[in-house]
Design a protein around this motif. Sequence first.
Motif, mmCIF file in Angstrom:
data_model
loop_
_atom_site.group_PDB
_atom_site.id
_atom_site.type_symbol
_atom_site.label_atom_id
_atom_site.label_comp_id
_atom_site.label_asym_id
_atom_site.label_seq_id
_atom_site.Cartn_x
_atom_site.Cartn_y
_atom_site.Cartn_z
ATOM 1 N N PHE A 10 77.928 62.727 25.470
ATOM 2 C CA PHE A 10 79.024 61.993 25.711
ATOM 3 C C PHE A 10 79.356 61.268 24.530
ATOM 4 O O PHE A 10 78.940 60.078 24.355
ATOM 5 C CB PHE A 10 79.219 61.005 26.780
ATOM 6 N N PRO A 11 79.706 61.872 23.362
ATOM 7 C CA PRO A 11 79.840 61.243 22.026
ATOM 8 C C PRO A 11 80.780 60.316 21.872
ATOM 9 O O PRO A 11 80.805 59.381 21.072
ATOM 10 C CB PRO A 11 80.341 62.286 21.055
ATOM 11 N N ASP A 12 81.698 59.782 22.822
ATOM 12 C CA ASP A 12 82.323 58.717 22.892
ATOM 13 C C ASP A 12 81.678 57.341 23.713
ATOM 14 O O ASP A 12 82.325 56.284 23.789
ATOM 15 C CB ASP A 12 84.003 58.775 23.757
ATOM 16 N N ASN A 39 77.467 43.037 33.254
ATOM 17 C CA ASN A 39 77.775 44.155 32.986
ATOM 18 C C ASN A 39 76.812 44.860 32.350
ATOM 19 O O ASN A 39 76.830 45.157 30.893
ATOM 20 C CB ASN A 39 79.254 44.587 32.132
ATOM 21 N N GLY A 40 75.653 44.867 32.802
ATOM 22 C CA GLY A 40 74.356 45.554 32.137
ATOM 23 C C GLY A 40 73.097 45.712 32.903
ATOM 24 O O GLY A 40 73.142 44.979 34.077
ATOM 25 N N VAL A 110 76.027 50.323 28.614
ATOM 26 C CA VAL A 110 76.633 51.495 28.454
ATOM 27 C C VAL A 110 78.185 51.268 28.013
ATOM 28 O O VAL A 110 78.672 50.822 28.798
ATOM 29 C CB VAL A 110 76.398 52.712 29.350
ATOM 30 N N HIS A 111 78.815 51.687 26.848
ATOM 31 C CA HIS A 111 80.023 51.234 26.447
ATOM 32 C C HIS A 111 80.790 52.426 25.531
ATOM 33 O O HIS A 111 80.084 53.264 25.101
ATOM 34 C CB HIS A 111 80.110 49.709 25.786
ATOM 35 N N ASN A 112 82.085 52.302 25.581
ATOM 36 C CA ASN A 112 82.647 53.068 24.691
ATOM 37 C C ASN A 112 82.445 52.782 23.290
ATOM 38 O O ASN A 112 82.071 51.713 22.944
ATOM 39 C CB ASN A 112 84.052 53.061 24.992
ATOM 40 N N LYS A 113 82.568 53.805 22.386
ATOM 41 C CA LYS A 113 82.196 53.375 20.925
ATOM 42 C C LYS A 113 82.903 52.339 20.223
ATOM 43 O O LYS A 113 82.422 51.756 19.364
ATOM 44 C CB LYS A 113 82.265 54.811 20.036
#
Length: 187
Positions: A10-12, A39-40, A110-113
């Motif tokens: 999931f590269p994003d 959030n973790g 885990v987050h968006n880039k």
Amino acid sequence: MHLTQEIELFPDHRVSQMLFRDVRNAAELKQNAVEGKINGALINPTMLVSPFQVLVAASKALHLQKIGKMKTRTLYSEIIFNLSPTNNISEAFRRFGISDADDSVMVVVVHNKDEPQFVTEITSRVDGRQIPVEDVSSLSDSAKIKKRSSAGVGPLCFIKTNVTTVVYQEILKHFMPPSADKTLWRS
């Protein structure tokens, strides 16, 4: 001092890991996580030998979330579950989650880039000293890992596949901290 890595499938998405020692508010952090205010994933770093373990567990958790096959309720609890060699969720939290008395914690997000603000938000909540994630092996408790690892194959048995002990031992050669007892993984 945090480590952020791309998730290949999931590269994003990115996995950011932050490591803290001399933590004085583990009970508060744990309670906030239970209440959904953090959030973790809050991981006990004494059960880790490498940030790679966490990256694999987070990648698997995100994959399971995307296909709707998680065994736990949240992505972050799934990360902790994926670190464990057992299929028992409560046992995974006892082994790999933080406890009220812990003085070190690995925080995984885990987050968006394009969302690095999660790192700053989490860091501000931890009352402790942040250290480089690459130093996680200095916090490893070899005796505890051996005692709690299934069949004595070591800390990478969280993968839960049909990989043999020989393959695990070969993998461990690359991730064992230099200070670890070399006889630790012999059965």
